[in-house]
Scaffold this active site. Sequence first.
Site, PDB file in Angstrom:
ATOM      1  N   SER A 140       0.871  -1.173   0.000  1.00  0.00           N
ATOM      2  CA  SER A 140       0.000   0.000   0.000  1.00  0.00           C
ATOM      3  C   SER A 140       0.900   1.213   0.000  1.00  0.00           C
ATOM      4  CB  SER A 140      -0.886   0.032   1.253  1.00  0.00           C
ATOM      5  OG  SER A 140      -1.563   1.276   1.380  1.00  0.00           O
ATOM      6  N   TYR A 153      -2.517   0.482  10.763  1.00  0.00           N
ATOM      7  CA  TYR A 153      -2.522   0.057   9.361  1.00  0.00           C
ATOM      8  C   TYR A 153      -1.191   0.392   8.696  1.00  0.00           C
ATOM      9  CZ  TYR A 153      -4.073  -0.596   4.552  1.00  0.00           C
ATOM     10  OH  TYR A 153      -4.193  -1.021   3.242  1.00  0.00           O
TER      11      TYR A 153
END
Length: 245
Positions: A140, A153
């Site tokens: 990501s 995250y």
Amino acid sequence: MRTLIISGASRGIGQAIAKKALAEGHRLSLGLRNLSSVKGSVLDPEVTGKHRVMLHPYSAEDSLAAQAWVDATVDCFGSFDSLICSAGMFSKVPVLFAQGEEEEIERTMKINFMAPWFLARAAWPQLVNHGSGRIQMLVSLSGKESKGRLALYSASKFALLGLCQTMRNEGWNDGIRVTAICPGWVNTDMANSVLAEPSEFWPTQSIKSEAMTQPESIAEISSMLLRLDNRAVPFEISVNSSLGW
């Protein structure tokens, strides 16, 4: 033709990658939490054929699941040469997490970081034996730059990117090529649920689904990586749907 192990293929990016790979003639081993999630689709062995697709129960939270899946894949296809890890989860846990959120921290790190590590470890001998093995990790842009208050995250994705770098070092002389695919917002159920309401946790306005990167575009990137010569496989690909992310 390659034989691929793909996690997270029941939906989103993983499913788009699996469908693209199948259409291009590759054999697939799909690890799914719910095997019925692909029933009746082209990813169902009963539809496409068991010589092309196999399904195996897989939970990213189970540390023993990776080896069982790898062993079953070898039993079915004889060998495999590529690993694509697409399974993951989102979390809004901030730096100052609340009491009781420790369980979510552990679960997120287990799914986003430890599960890909267990899979790579279990798959490693097969990738070495092939001589041109491939590992693709869906990381990501949050693994490259932390925005807002998404501490957990981002930490899980930073850890995964670091693992990818070391796997690249470890596997280079054995012909294993590792690529960290780092997209921003992708039009998936997860992204749309995250952006459904304004939040203090990330500095962005609501993004329409058509303005996001589409899962099929990530599948095109994955496909290209499988075709490239070992001398030309990039380690990291950042994918932006907007100037910021």
